[in-house]
Design a protein around this motif. Structure first.
Motif, mmCIF file in Angstrom:
data_model
loop_
_atom_site.group_PDB
_atom_site.id
_atom_site.type_symbol
_atom_site.label_atom_id
_atom_site.label_comp_id
_atom_site.label_asym_id
_atom_site.label_seq_id
_atom_site.Cartn_x
_atom_site.Cartn_y
_atom_site.Cartn_z
ATOM 1 N N UNK A 159 13.443 -29.057 17.971
ATOM 2 C CA UNK A 159 12.331 -29.954 17.677
ATOM 3 C C UNK A 159 11.600 -29.414 16.451
ATOM 4 N N UNK A 160 11.231 -30.313 15.553
ATOM 5 C CA UNK A 160 10.415 -29.947 14.398
ATOM 6 C C UNK A 160 8.977 -30.345 14.696
ATOM 7 N N UNK A 161 8.068 -29.395 14.640
ATOM 8 C CA UNK A 161 6.671 -29.673 14.983
ATOM 9 C C UNK A 161 6.043 -30.568 13.920
ATOM 10 N N UNK A 162 5.424 -31.680 14.316
ATOM 11 C CA UNK A 162 4.826 -32.619 13.352
ATOM 12 C C UNK A 162 3.524 -32.070 12.782
ATOM 13 N N UNK A 163 3.012 -32.690 11.715
ATOM 14 C CA UNK A 163 1.764 -32.211 11.097
ATOM 15 C C UNK A 163 0.581 -32.185 12.067
ATOM 16 N N UNK A 164 0.563 -33.108 13.040
ATOM 17 C CA UNK A 164 -0.561 -33.174 13.968
ATOM 18 C C UNK A 164 -0.272 -32.474 15.298
ATOM 19 N N UNK A 165 0.673 -31.542 15.299
ATOM 20 C CA UNK A 165 1.037 -30.872 16.543
ATOM 21 C C UNK A 165 -0.159 -30.150 17.175
ATOM 22 N N UNK A 166 -0.337 -30.280 18.482
ATOM 23 C CA UNK A 166 -1.415 -29.547 19.158
ATOM 24 C C UNK A 166 -1.127 -28.047 19.263
ATOM 25 N N UNK A 167 0.082 -27.648 18.872
ATOM 26 C CA UNK A 167 0.452 -26.226 18.959
ATOM 27 C C UNK A 167 0.074 -25.443 17.706
ATOM 28 N N UNK A 168 -0.436 -26.110 16.678
ATOM 29 C CA UNK A 168 -0.770 -25.424 15.424
ATOM 30 C C UNK A 168 -1.732 -24.271 15.674
ATOM 31 N N UNK A 169 -1.353 -23.095 15.231
ATOM 32 C CA UNK A 169 -2.201 -21.914 15.373
ATOM 33 C C UNK A 169 -2.120 -21.239 16.724
ATOM 34 N N UNK B 91 14.091 -23.860 18.202
ATOM 35 C CA UNK B 91 15.394 -24.004 18.840
ATOM 36 C C UNK B 91 15.344 -23.398 20.235
ATOM 37 N N UNK B 92 15.727 -24.198 21.219
ATOM 38 C CA UNK B 92 15.713 -23.776 22.612
ATOM 39 C C UNK B 92 17.123 -23.826 23.193
ATOM 40 N N UNK B 93 17.400 -22.914 24.118
ATOM 41 C CA UNK B 93 18.578 -23.034 24.981
ATOM 42 C C UNK B 93 18.050 -23.357 26.368
ATOM 43 N N UNK B 94 18.586 -24.425 26.968
ATOM 44 C CA UNK B 94 18.056 -24.872 28.256
ATOM 45 C C UNK B 94 19.099 -25.688 29.000
ATOM 46 N N UNK B 95 18.869 -25.878 30.284
ATOM 47 C CA UNK B 95 19.697 -26.813 31.039
ATOM 48 C C UNK B 95 19.146 -28.219 30.809
ATOM 49 N N UNK C 126 11.211 -35.809 13.483
ATOM 50 C CA UNK C 126 10.097 -34.858 13.545
ATOM 51 C C UNK C 126 9.335 -35.134 14.828
ATOM 52 N N UNK C 127 9.165 -34.116 15.629
ATOM 53 C CA UNK C 127 8.429 -34.261 16.874
ATOM 54 C C UNK C 127 9.277 -34.656 18.059
ATOM 55 N N UNK C 128 10.535 -35.048 17.837
ATOM 56 C CA UNK C 128 11.415 -35.435 18.925
ATOM 57 C C UNK C 128 12.391 -34.303 19.239
ATOM 58 N N UNK C 129 12.707 -34.149 20.515
ATOM 59 C CA UNK C 129 13.666 -33.140 20.950
ATOM 60 C C UNK C 129 15.070 -33.673 20.703
ATOM 61 N N UNK C 130 15.895 -32.930 19.973
ATOM 62 C CA UNK C 130 17.249 -33.353 19.611
ATOM 63 C C UNK C 130 18.247 -32.364 20.191
ATOM 64 N N UNK D 98 6.992 -22.697 29.237
ATOM 65 C CA UNK D 98 8.286 -23.350 29.354
ATOM 66 C C UNK D 98 8.761 -23.346 30.803
ATOM 67 N N UNK D 99 9.563 -24.332 31.156
ATOM 68 C CA UNK D 99 10.098 -24.354 32.520
ATOM 69 C C UNK D 99 11.161 -23.281 32.716
ATOM 70 N N UNK D 100 11.518 -23.074 33.954
ATOM 71 C CA UNK D 100 12.619 -22.169 34.273
ATOM 72 C C UNK D 100 13.903 -22.713 33.632
ATOM 73 N N UNK D 101 14.795 -21.810 33.286
ATOM 74 C CA UNK D 101 16.075 -22.166 32.664
ATOM 75 C C UNK D 101 15.894 -22.754 31.274
ATOM 76 N N UNK D 102 14.865 -22.270 30.560
ATOM 77 C CA UNK D 102 14.653 -22.662 29.164
ATOM 78 C C UNK D 102 14.122 -21.462 28.402
ATOM 79 N N UNK D 103 14.585 -21.296 27.162
ATOM 80 C CA UNK D 103 14.117 -20.173 26.346
ATOM 81 C C UNK D 103 14.032 -20.597 24.889
ATOM 82 N N UNK D 104 12.936 -20.217 24.235
ATOM 83 C CA UNK D 104 12.800 -20.407 22.794
ATOM 84 C C UNK D 104 13.512 -19.242 22.120
ATOM 85 N N UNK D 105 14.585 -19.538 21.368
ATOM 86 C CA UNK D 105 15.406 -18.456 20.821
ATOM 87 C C UNK D 105 15.187 -18.212 19.335
#
Length: 218
Positions: free
Chosen positions: A152-162, A201-205, A133-137, A170-177
């Motif tokens: 990546x699974x967003x953890x309970x304390x994620x700053x992205x909540x809401x 889930x992201x597709x990226x280089x 949880x919270x780590x990019x796999x 996101x950087x170039x050559x990355x997309x949230x699919x």
């Protein structure tokens, strides 16, 4: 879609059943007569031949296939089949099974391989995905390492909540699919809000994976 599978062992037959269930045409090529079992996959076309022989592949009609899957238990055979399929028959898509992870470096475009599937690597990635949880796999690699599917699974304390998806830079050559939330599969829209527990889930280089990590923690 017409698919040729070289190797009719347990793996080859299982792949054939899945493809047939999805409405594709399948031809199984197996050189060991003891492994020819038409009743195990009755809807498939069975060919008793050596998939490493150019004449056998031509006689079987590999040139008319859209995809070749090299699924034998021998890495040397899988590489030869892949090379012949791509260079001699111009098959659009070649997928090859990696039996020994030490040989994975050979499974490249030079050997005609479009997608290499390493069972040990995939199992390890799935275990990581299940417990992290919270780590990019990294789950899968596409096109000889040019792009990866990462999760990546967003953890309970994620700053992205809401926060809205569009707020994640996101950087170039990355997309949230895809976002998986509970039992739902969500195609993310710019104004969708993220929640703790979301699987992203992201597709990226490979070069931008660290930048994605940073974007998800800021």
């Amino acid at each position: 879609m017409r698919v040729t599978i070289a190797g009719a062992g347990a793996v080859g037959r299982s792949i054939a059943r899945e493809l047939l269930d999805n409405g594709h045409e399948v031809m199984l090529i197996e050189r060991n007569l003891a492994h020819i079992d038409g009743e195990s996959v009755p809807a498939a076309e069975w060919v008793n031949a050596d998939a490493c022989e150019l004449a056998s592949l031509e006689e079987a009609g590999v040139q008319n296939c859209d995809v070749v899957i090299a699924a034998t238990g021998d890495d040397k055979v899988n590489l030869v089949v892949s090379l012949l399929a791509k260079t001699e028959f111009a098959v659009h898509r070649v997928v090859a099974r990696v039996n020994d992870p030490r040989n994975e470096w050979l499974y490249t475009e030079a050997w005609g391989v479009d997608v290499a599937v390493s069972t040990p690597r995939m199992l390890a990635a799935l275990v990581e995905e299940a417990v992290s949880v919270g780590d990019l796999v990294r789950l899968m690699t596409f096109r000889q390492g040019q792009a990866n599917l990462v999760e990546v699974t967003l953890p309970p304390d994620t700053p992205l909540a809401g926060r809205a998806v569009k707020s994640v830079v996101l950087p170039r050559d990355a997309a949230l699919v895809t976002v998986i939330r509970g039992g739902r599969v969500i195609v993310p829209q710019a104004d969708d809000a993220l929640e703790p527990g979301d699987e992203l889930f992201f597709v990226c280089v490979a070069d931008v994976e660290d930048e994605i990590r940073s974007a998800l923690t800021s």
